[in-house]
Write a protein that holds these residues in place. Structure first.
Motif, PDB file in Angstrom:
ATOM      1  N   PRO A 134       0.839  -1.200   0.000  1.00 12.63           N
ATOM      2  CA  PRO A 134       0.000   0.000   0.000  1.00 12.63           C
ATOM      3  C   PRO A 134       0.874   1.250   0.000  1.00 12.63           C
ATOM      4  N   VAL A 135       0.446   2.265  -0.739  1.00 10.12           N
ATOM      5  CA  VAL A 135       1.234   3.485  -0.868  1.00 10.12           C
ATOM      6  C   VAL A 135       0.338   4.713  -0.717  1.00 10.12           C
ATOM      7  N   VAL A 136       0.939   5.808  -0.252  1.00 10.60           N
ATOM      8  CA  VAL A 136       0.284   7.116  -0.228  1.00 10.60           C
ATOM      9  C   VAL A 136       1.266   8.129  -0.789  1.00 10.60           C
ATOM     10  N   SER A 137       0.765   9.097  -1.530  1.00  8.93           N
ATOM     11  CA  SER A 137       1.616  10.097  -2.169  1.00  8.93           C
ATOM     12  C   SER A 137       1.030  11.486  -1.987  1.00  8.93           C
ATOM     13  N   LEU A 138       1.903  12.486  -2.063  1.00  5.67           N
ATOM     14  CA  LEU A 138       1.476  13.880  -2.074  1.00  5.67           C
ATOM     15  C   LEU A 138       2.408  14.648  -2.996  1.00  5.67           C
ATOM     16  N   GLY A 139       1.818  15.368  -3.950  1.00  6.01           N
ATOM     17  CA  GLY A 139       2.629  16.124  -4.893  1.00  6.01           C
ATOM     18  C   GLY A 139       2.032  17.481  -5.196  1.00  6.01           C
ATOM     19  N   VAL A 140       2.790  18.278  -5.932  1.00  3.64           N
ATOM     20  CA  VAL A 140       2.327  19.569  -6.436  1.00  3.64           C
ATOM     21  C   VAL A 140       2.697  19.649  -7.909  1.00  3.64           C
ATOM     22  N   GLY A 141       1.925  20.401  -8.672  1.00  6.95           N
ATOM     23  CA  GLY A 141       2.210  20.517 -10.091  1.00  6.95           C
ATOM     24  C   GLY A 141       1.289  21.509 -10.750  1.00  6.95           C
ATOM     25  N   PHE A 142       0.836  21.176 -11.964  1.00 12.49           N
ATOM     26  CA  PHE A 142      -0.047  22.081 -12.694  1.00 12.49           C
ATOM     27  C   PHE A 142      -0.880  21.286 -13.691  1.00 12.49           C
ATOM     28  N   VAL A 143      -1.985  21.887 -14.120  1.00 17.04           N
ATOM     29  CA  VAL A 143      -2.760  21.400 -15.256  1.00 17.04           C
ATOM     30  C   VAL A 143      -2.770  22.508 -16.290  1.00 17.04           C
ATOM     31  N   SER A 144      -2.714  22.139 -17.576  1.00 16.97           N
ATOM     32  CA  SER A 144      -2.629  23.170 -18.614  1.00 16.97           C
ATOM     33  C   SER A 144      -3.124  22.628 -19.940  1.00 16.97           C
ATOM     34  N   ASP A 145      -3.866  23.462 -20.679  1.00 19.92           N
ATOM     35  CA  ASP A 145      -4.224  23.124 -22.057  1.00 19.92           C
ATOM     36  C   ASP A 145      -3.240  23.736 -23.040  1.00 19.92           C
ATOM     37  N   LEU A 146      -2.215  24.420 -22.528  1.00 18.87           N
ATOM     38  CA  LEU A 146      -1.142  25.010 -23.340  1.00 18.87           C
ATOM     39  C   LEU A 146      -1.670  26.063 -24.318  1.00 18.87           C
ATOM     40  N   ILE A 147      -2.794  26.674 -23.953  1.00 25.08           N
ATOM     41  CA  ILE A 147      -3.387  27.732 -24.778  1.00 25.08           C
ATOM     42  C   ILE A 147      -3.399  29.022 -23.969  1.00 25.08           C
ATOM     43  N   LEU A 148      -2.805  30.069 -24.521  1.00 19.41           N
ATOM     44  CA  LEU A 148      -2.712  31.334 -23.797  1.00 19.41           C
ATOM     45  C   LEU A 148      -3.925  32.232 -24.026  1.00 19.41           C
ATOM     46  N   ALA A 149      -4.561  32.135 -25.189  1.00 19.43           N
ATOM     47  CA  ALA A 149      -5.666  33.031 -25.518  1.00 19.43           C
ATOM     48  C   ALA A 149      -6.948  32.621 -24.807  1.00 19.43           C
ATOM     49  N   THR A 150      -7.844  33.582 -24.611  1.00 16.37           N
ATOM     50  CA  THR A 150      -9.173  33.311 -24.058  1.00 16.37           C
ATOM     51  C   THR A 150     -10.147  33.018 -25.196  1.00 16.37           C
ATOM     52  N   ASP A 151     -11.282  32.373 -24.853  1.00 12.86           N
ATOM     53  CA  ASP A 151     -12.279  32.122 -25.884  1.00 12.86           C
ATOM     54  C   ASP A 151     -13.159  33.360 -26.063  1.00 12.86           C
ATOM     55  N   VAL A 152     -14.216  33.228 -26.877  1.00 11.97           N
ATOM     56  CA  VAL A 152     -15.052  34.377 -27.208  1.00 11.97           C
ATOM     57  C   VAL A 152     -15.720  34.970 -25.972  1.00 11.97           C
ATOM     58  N   GLY A 153     -15.916  34.168 -24.932  1.00  9.84           N
ATOM     59  CA  GLY A 153     -16.546  34.664 -23.714  1.00  9.84           C
ATOM     60  C   GLY A 153     -15.564  35.189 -22.680  1.00  9.84           C
ATOM     61  N   GLY A 154     -14.276  35.158 -22.991  1.00  9.26           N
ATOM     62  CA  GLY A 154     -13.270  35.646 -22.056  1.00  9.26           C
ATOM     63  C   GLY A 154     -12.729  34.584 -21.109  1.00  9.26           C
ATOM     64  N   TYR A 155     -13.152  33.314 -21.302  1.00  7.93           N
ATOM     65  CA  TYR A 155     -12.693  32.241 -20.420  1.00  7.93           C
ATOM     66  C   TYR A 155     -11.444  31.572 -20.980  1.00  7.93           C
ATOM     67  N   SER A 156     -10.557  31.170 -20.078  1.00 10.81           N
ATOM     68  CA  SER A 156      -9.377  30.402 -20.455  1.00 10.81           C
ATOM     69  C   SER A 156      -9.130  29.338 -19.404  1.00 10.81           C
ATOM     70  N   PHE A 157      -9.031  28.073 -19.852  1.00  9.96           N
ATOM     71  CA  PHE A 157      -8.634  27.018 -18.917  1.00  9.96           C
ATOM     72  C   PHE A 157      -7.204  27.262 -18.475  1.00  9.96           C
ATOM     73  N   GLY A 158      -6.337  27.572 -19.444  1.00 10.10           N
ATOM     74  CA  GLY A 158      -4.997  28.035 -19.147  1.00 10.10           C
ATOM     75  C   GLY A 158      -4.134  27.052 -18.377  1.00 10.10           C
ATOM     76  N   THR A 159      -3.320  27.595 -17.490  1.00  9.20           N
ATOM     77  CA  THR A 159      -2.413  26.812 -16.648  1.00  9.20           C
ATOM     78  C   THR A 159      -2.690  27.148 -15.192  1.00  9.20           C
ATOM     79  N   SER A 160      -2.924  26.120 -14.374  1.00 10.09           N
ATOM     80  CA  SER A 160      -3.298  26.334 -12.980  1.00 10.09           C
ATOM     81  C   SER A 160      -2.460  25.461 -12.059  1.00 10.09           C
ATOM     82  N   LEU A 161      -2.180  25.991 -10.867  1.00  9.96           N
ATOM     83  CA  LEU A 161      -1.501  25.228  -9.825  1.00  9.96           C
ATOM     84  C   LEU A 161      -2.368  24.045  -9.401  1.00  9.96           C
ATOM     85  N   ALA A 162      -1.726  22.906  -9.124  1.00 12.24           N
ATOM     86  CA  ALA A 162      -2.451  21.713  -8.685  1.00 12.24           C
ATOM     87  C   ALA A 162      -1.771  21.095  -7.469  1.00 12.24           C
ATOM     88  N   VAL A 163      -2.593  20.558  -6.562  1.00  9.56           N
ATOM     89  CA  VAL A 163      -2.129  19.774  -5.419  1.00  9.56           C
ATOM     90  C   VAL A 163      -2.695  18.368  -5.596  1.00  9.56           C
TER      91      VAL A 163
END
Length: 231
Positions: A134-163
């Motif tokens: 059995p194992v347990v882990s804890l990490g930090v990182g990011f999620v990203s769609d690698l897209i810098l521009a926003t869509d027509v509504g001004g939203y961007s998934f972008g790059t975010s910190l992750a735990v």
């Protein structure tokens, strides 16, 4: 009793006590624990990304994933890791400047990557119990769609910190291979644009300030195979 007899009697008692103590627990050949030495390993895995709640419904949705990771041991029970995943998601952009019935712009393929690095604790150390670790882990990182521009509504998934807390079970197939089953929580930040609160064309997409930003909890379930590169 002479001194020699007393010495002999004392030695006999000592040997008897040690023999009795040796019988406590399991005999080595009957012990459920087996040595499972580990220094470094490379893993590949696949599974499912269960996307967390998104108040506006515009973030990438639940989807299959594939990934790879590299582990190297530090001490008897711990290891450091780096992990990369690709999630084959889709999302539905919206245009807040349209009437509510016309805002949805349809579904688009929207893959993104999830990266993290951290520490894993093997609960049985460099041993397995009936082949299981059995194992347990804890990490930090990011999620990203690698897209810098926003869509027509001004939203961007972008790059975010992750735990990334994770729990799992590894099965030792032999000295070279292990099967790993893991469940994790990729928690990352999200933010919605101010345009989602506009009421120019009827009801706004969002009305509660609490939905403007926060943390999204995404549950990952994966099955993988580890190749032990050094023992």
């Amino acid at each position: 009793m002479t001194g020699a007899r007393r010495l002999a009697a004392g030695l006999a008692l000592l040997l008897a006590s040690r023999a009795a103590g040796a019988q406590v627990g399991h005999l080595p050949e009957r012990s459920p624990y087996r040595d499972a030495p580990f220094r470094q390993g490379v893993s590949v895995f696949s599974g499912w990304w269960s996307a967390g709640r998104n108040p506006a419904g515009v973030a990438p949705n639940s989807a299959p994933l594939i990934g790879a990771r590299y582990d190297w041991s530090v001490g008897e029970a711990g290891s450091l890791y780096v992990r990369q995943q690709v999630v084959f998601a889709s999302r539905t952009p919206v245009d807040p400047f349209r009437a509510p019935s016309q805002r949805s712009l349809g579904s688009y393929s929207w893959p993104f990557t999830a990266f993290d690095a951290g520490f894993t604790l093997n609960m049985t150390g460099q041993k397995s119990r009936k082949g299981l670790i059995p194992v347990v882990s804890l990490g930090v990182g990011f999620v990203s769609d690698l897209i810098l521009a926003t869509d027509v509504g001004g939203y961007s998934f972008g790059t975010s910190l992750a735990v990334t807390p994770t729990v799992g079970m590894h099965y030792v197939v032999n000295s070279k291979y292990r099967v790993r089953v893991e469940v994790g929580n990729f928690m990352h930040r999200f933010r919605h644009p101010d345009t989602y609160y506009s009421t120019t064309y009827g009801d706004a997409i969002l009305t509660r300030n609490g939905d403007r930003n926060g943390w999204r909890h995404n549950i990952t379930t994966t099955l993988g195979l580890t190749l032990i590169t050094f023992r």
